[in-house]
Structures are given as structure tokens and as C-alpha cells.
Design a protein around this motif. Structure first.
Motif, PDB file in Angstrom:
ATOM      1  N   SER A 125     -24.946 105.655 -38.149  1.00 15.46           N
ATOM      2  CA  SER A 125     -24.125 104.901 -38.866  1.00 15.46           C
ATOM      3  C   SER A 125     -24.569 103.789 -39.781  1.00 15.46           C
ATOM      4  CB  SER A 125     -23.286 104.155 -37.961  1.00 15.46           C
ATOM      5  OG  SER A 125     -22.330 103.334 -38.572  1.00 15.46           O
ATOM      6  N   LEU A 126     -25.847 103.043 -39.432  1.00 16.31           N
ATOM      7  CA  LEU A 126     -26.233 102.445 -40.440  1.00 16.31           C
ATOM      8  C   LEU A 126     -27.273 103.118 -41.429  1.00 16.31           C
ATOM      9  CD1 LEU A 126     -27.438  99.595 -37.710  1.00 16.31           C
ATOM     10  CD2 LEU A 126     -26.008  99.361 -39.460  1.00 16.31           C
ATOM     11  N   ALA A 127     -27.577 104.275 -40.968  1.00 17.36           N
ATOM     12  CA  ALA A 127     -28.293 104.818 -42.086  1.00 17.36           C
ATOM     13  C   ALA A 127     -27.460 105.496 -43.313  1.00 17.36           C
ATOM     14  CB  ALA A 127     -29.073 106.280 -41.473  1.00 17.36           C
ATOM     15  N   GLN A 128     -26.322 105.784 -42.891  1.00 21.44           N
ATOM     16  CA  GLN A 128     -25.458 105.976 -43.733  1.00 21.44           C
ATOM     17  C   GLN A 128     -24.924 105.065 -44.789  1.00 21.44           C
ATOM     18  OE1 GLN A 128     -21.900 107.904 -41.907  1.00 21.44           O
ATOM     19  NE2 GLN A 128     -23.078 109.591 -40.919  1.00 21.44           N
ATOM     20  N   ALA A 129     -24.883 103.585 -44.208  1.00 25.74           N
ATOM     21  CA  ALA A 129     -24.417 102.525 -44.847  1.00 25.74           C
ATOM     22  C   ALA A 129     -25.592 101.907 -45.781  1.00 25.74           C
ATOM     23  CB  ALA A 129     -23.819 101.389 -44.031  1.00 25.74           C
ATOM     24  N   PHE A 130     -26.783 102.410 -45.241  1.00 22.54           N
ATOM     25  CA  PHE A 130     -27.988 101.730 -45.798  1.00 22.54           C
ATOM     26  C   PHE A 130     -28.989 103.129 -46.189  1.00 22.54           C
ATOM     27  CE2 PHE A 130     -26.351  98.359 -43.624  1.00 22.54           C
ATOM     28  CZ  PHE A 130     -26.192  97.210 -44.709  1.00 22.54           C
ATOM     29  N   PRO A 131     -28.490 104.292 -47.003  1.00 21.01           N
ATOM     30  CA  PRO A 131     -29.297 105.178 -47.083  1.00 21.01           C
ATOM     31  C   PRO A 131     -30.760 105.311 -47.644  1.00 21.01           C
ATOM     32  CG  PRO A 131     -27.836 104.972 -48.947  1.00 21.01           C
ATOM     33  CD  PRO A 131     -27.418 104.115 -48.054  1.00 21.01           C
ATOM     34  N   ASP A 132     -31.034 104.032 -48.376  1.00 20.46           N
ATOM     35  CA  ASP A 132     -32.424 103.927 -48.742  1.00 20.46           C
ATOM     36  C   ASP A 132     -33.496 103.026 -47.805  1.00 20.46           C
ATOM     37  OD1 ASP A 132     -31.978 105.094 -51.191  1.00 20.46           O
ATOM     38  OD2 ASP A 132     -31.074 103.120 -51.993  1.00 20.46           O
ATOM     39  N   LEU A 133     -32.831 102.576 -46.643  1.00 20.57           N
ATOM     40  CA  LEU A 133     -33.660 101.889 -45.861  1.00 20.57           C
ATOM     41  C   LEU A 133     -34.063 102.670 -44.711  1.00 20.57           C
ATOM     42  CD1 LEU A 133     -34.382  99.047 -44.535  1.00 20.57           C
ATOM     43  CD2 LEU A 133     -32.346  99.084 -43.298  1.00 20.57           C
ATOM     44  N   ALA A 134     -35.591 102.728 -44.820  1.00 18.88           N
ATOM     45  CA  ALA A 134     -36.238 103.840 -43.467  1.00 18.88           C
ATOM     46  C   ALA A 134     -35.785 103.125 -42.313  1.00 18.88           C
ATOM     47  CB  ALA A 134     -37.748 103.438 -43.938  1.00 18.88           C
ATOM     48  N   THR A 135     -35.517 103.998 -41.387  1.00 22.45           N
ATOM     49  CA  THR A 135     -34.828 103.658 -40.123  1.00 22.45           C
ATOM     50  C   THR A 135     -35.772 104.506 -38.880  1.00 22.45           C
ATOM     51  OG1 THR A 135     -32.482 103.056 -41.007  1.00 22.45           O
ATOM     52  CG2 THR A 135     -32.775 103.347 -38.743  1.00 22.45           C
ATOM     53  N   PHE A 136     -36.042 103.581 -38.022  1.00 20.53           N
ATOM     54  CA  PHE A 136     -36.988 104.237 -36.885  1.00 20.53           C
ATOM     55  C   PHE A 136     -36.453 104.114 -35.521  1.00 20.53           C
ATOM     56  CE2 PHE A 136     -39.417 103.319 -40.771  1.00 20.53           C
ATOM     57  CZ  PHE A 136     -40.231 104.336 -41.012  1.00 20.53           C
ATOM     58  N   PRO A 137     -35.549 104.779 -35.039  1.00 20.21           N
ATOM     59  CA  PRO A 137     -34.861 104.453 -33.570  1.00 20.21           C
ATOM     60  C   PRO A 137     -35.672 104.602 -32.755  1.00 20.21           C
ATOM     61  CG  PRO A 137     -33.795 106.226 -34.631  1.00 20.21           C
ATOM     62  CD  PRO A 137     -34.607 105.815 -35.663  1.00 20.21           C
ATOM     63  N   ILE A 138     -35.913 103.880 -31.531  1.00 16.13           N
ATOM     64  CA  ILE A 138     -36.598 103.767 -30.279  1.00 16.13           C
ATOM     65  C   ILE A 138     -35.777 103.936 -29.254  1.00 16.13           C
ATOM     66  CG2 ILE A 138     -38.635 103.127 -29.078  1.00 16.13           C
ATOM     67  CD1 ILE A 138     -39.880 102.036 -31.577  1.00 16.13           C
ATOM     68  N   GLU A 139     -35.830 104.853 -28.387  1.00 13.12           N
ATOM     69  CA  GLU A 139     -35.021 104.978 -27.141  1.00 13.12           C
ATOM     70  C   GLU A 139     -36.066 104.467 -26.141  1.00 13.12           C
ATOM     71  OE1 GLU A 139     -32.766 107.527 -23.730  1.00 13.12           O
ATOM     72  OE2 GLU A 139     -33.328 108.459 -25.806  1.00 13.12           O
ATOM     73  N   ALA A 140     -35.900 103.329 -25.619  1.00 14.13           N
ATOM     74  CA  ALA A 140     -36.752 102.400 -24.899  1.00 14.13           C
ATOM     75  C   ALA A 140     -36.110 101.093 -24.179  1.00 14.13           C
ATOM     76  CB  ALA A 140     -38.036 102.130 -25.434  1.00 14.13           C
TER      77      ALA A 140
END
Length: 334
Positions: A125-140
Motif C-alpha cells: 500500500s505504501l509503495a503504491q502511495a510512494f512509487p519512487d521510494l525504495a522500500t525493503f520490508p523485513i518479516e522479523a
């Protein structure tokens, strides 16, 4: 869309059971005061139920914190600066995280959350709102050491820990977590930009207001609390009779915290992972603390965890505070 695939850091046995979840539940239910750490509330359903809690009339913290984030955007930019890697401890909500990202124009966003499904949903959802922002999710589990992606090496970091989640932890554990966050965030390697932490803390106030926030009339918090039992049954092969537990929220004035419990309405016997447990009528499982702070106790907690408070903001009714802190230099003397 600049969204990387989520990195998963979960210790599972051969049958797919999360060892940490199993160990915490079995150990916690073997104690005289039965207890399960609050972080295990957040499977996919628990995370959605918590989002529902934040929209109840009684639950003021989210509205108060959102008010602060909306009002202080310009100050955030001046205090934090653009180009930082924002590391959020707990998946970003649709309401609060975008306000911070819009205000400070970060270079990267690293959400860390124990609930993989909710993490991926919020990151997408956030990647769609900020398409130019590099996003690196971590499940931990962010209470444990977490290695940040190589892509953010060399970037100054801002930790974001909203929602007064720090209040779920007893002071000793809260200090340990703050120190762990300090180690995770580190600095940018240049020695010129220290790590910063933007953290939400709920303030001490009228107990009637506090109790209502954790025991809403619609029963959403009660469903959230009992969902922990459903998760134990589903993931650990338990047979807890969920309908034989009631939700309790009480104010402990001596240590300034709300406590949530699940109370047995009759004598119960159940098993989890082939281990048997008994509960008497009226006995409880302690599932959550929510410590409340004033200005001095909040500062003392941060300093003990290796962070120096720089600025503090409150909402108009002074119900909640957001504090910006900077990693303190390591000292061996006063």
C-alpha cells in the motif's frame, strides 16, 4: 514500484511452527501468573483487529498521534532532514506512516514486522502511495537483532516507533529494546550524522479514560485479546475454549499502566503442543501492559536506552507525546 520482496527472518521447526511463539506460550502459561507476550497478538487477523481498535471512539492514542504528525511535519523536516532511511519498527499504518514519509522525503523505507501478511499488505500500500521510494520490508521480531538491507548502508537512519508500543514492555525490557534499536540503526558510517528515533508515548491521565480506551463498548479490544487464544489453537495445535475467557482491562496505578487479561469464567483444562494446563475460575492470562509516561519518566527511559531526547510534541489536549531523540554517545563516566 520500488518495492523489494520481503526478507523473512523467522525460526521455524520442521513442522513450520514458530519456535519463539511456541516457547513463549509454553513458558508463559507454566508460570504462577500465566502470561503471553503482547507481540504475539499480531497475526494477520490480530493486526486487522488492532487497526479496527484505532478507529473506536474510546481509543484516543491514534487520533492524538496523527494530530501531532500532521501538525509537526515542517518541524520534522527541519529537525531530521531529508535523505534518511526510515526504519519503522512495526508495519506502517495507512494513517500515520505516510504523514512522516511526506514530511521528510526519505531516501529509503524499511518496515519491520512480525506479521508477514500484514507487513506485505502495508508495504504494498505504501509503495503504491510512494512509487519512487525504495522500500525493503523485513518479516522479523524487531525485539531481536535485525540486519538492515545493504542498500541502506551509508545512509543516516531514522527509527520510527509510533503508537506507544514501547509502553507494552516492562521498563527493563523497554530499555533493552531501545538499546537494540540503537544498535540496529547505528550511524551512517561517516561519523557526521547520528541515528535518530521518533517515538510515540502515551501520557498518564484519568484512569476512566484509559480503561475505556482498552475496553471499548463495541467489544473490538475484547475480540483482539481473545484472538490470541485462537492463534494459539491454530498454530500450536491448542484446544483452548476461547468462549470460556472474558476480556479484562484494569489500571495499575502503582506502576502507571493498563493491564489486559483473559479471565477464565470456569475451571478449565486444555493442552498446547501436547502439554496440559489447568486454570481455576477467575484465574487470568496476562496478555498486555500499556505503560503511561510523563515528561520526566519518558526522558529517563530513553536515556537509559541510549537515546537523548531532543524535541517533544503533544496534541492539543496533551493526551499523547511524540519525542525525537538522538543516539547518545557511549559513556563510561558521568
Amino acid at each position: 514500484m520500488a518495492l523489494e520482496q520481503a526478507v523473512r527472518i523467522v525460526d521455524e521447526d520442521a513442522s513450520g511452527i514458530d519456535r519463539a511463539f511456541r516457547d513463549d506460550v509454553l513458558k508463559g502459561l507454566s508460570q504462577v501468573q500465566k502470561a503471553v507476550p503482547a507481540r504475539w497478538f499480531y497475526d494477520a487477523r490480530g493486526s486487522r483487529l488492532f487497526e479496527d481498535i484505532t478507529r473506536t471512539p474510546e481509543y484516543y492514542p491514534t487520533r492524538a498521534e496523527t494530530e501531532i504528525l500532521r501538525a509537526a511535519g515542517v518541524e520534522f523536516l527541519s529537525r531530521v532532514g531529508a535523505g534518511r532511511a526510515v526504519v519503522e519498527f512495526g508495519s506502517g499504518s495507512s494513517a500515520k506512516t505516510p504523514l512522516l514519509l511526506e514530511a521528510i522525503a526519505p531516501a529509503a523505507y524499511v518496515p519491520i514486522d512480525i506479521s508477514g501478511d500484514f507487513l506485505r499488505e502495508s508495504a504494498e500500500s505504501l509503495a503504491q502511495a510512494f512509487p519512487d521510494l525504495a522500500t525493503f520490508p523485513i518479516e522479523a521480531d524487531f525485539t531481536k537483532p535485525v540486519t538492515l538491507p545493504a542498500a541502506v548502508a551509508g545512509m543516516p537512519r531514522l527509527g520510527f516507533f509510533p503508537g506507544s508500543t514501547i509502553g507494552n514492555l516492562v521498563p527493563r525490557t523497554a530499555v533493552d529494546l531501545l538499546r537494540q534499536m540503537r544498535d540496529t540503526l547505528g550511524n551512517d558510517g561517516s561519523g557526521q550524522a547520528c541515528a535518530q528515533l521518533l517515538i510515540g508515548m502515551d501520557r498518564i491521565k484519568d484512569p476512566d479514560i484509559l480503561i475505556a480506551a482498552y475496553d471499548d463498548k463495541g467489544g473490538v479490544t475484547a475480540a483482539f485479546n481473545r484472538n490470541l487464544l485462537t492463534r494459539i489453537n491454530n498454530e500450536l495445535g491448542g484446544d483452548l475454549p476461547v468462549d470460556k475467557f472474558v476480556h479484562r482491562a484494569v489500571w495499575n496505578d502503582d506502576i502507571a499502566r493498563i493491564e489486559m487479561h483473559l479471565e477464565a469464567v470456569e475451571p478449565l483444562q486444555f493442552s498446547i503442543c501436547e502439554q496440559s494446563f489447568f486454570m481455576a475460575k477467575g484465574e487470568t492470562i496476562h496478555t498486555e501492559n500499556s505503560h503511561k509516561y510523563d515528561r520526566r519518566s519518558a526522558a529517563a527511559l530513553l536515556l537509559a536506552g541510549g537515546w537523548t531526547p531532543i524535541t517533544r510534541w503533544t496534541d492539543g489536549d496533551e493526551r499523547f507525546m511524540v519525542i525525537l531523540a538522538e543516539a547518545s554517545p557511549l559513556r563510561t563516566a558521568p
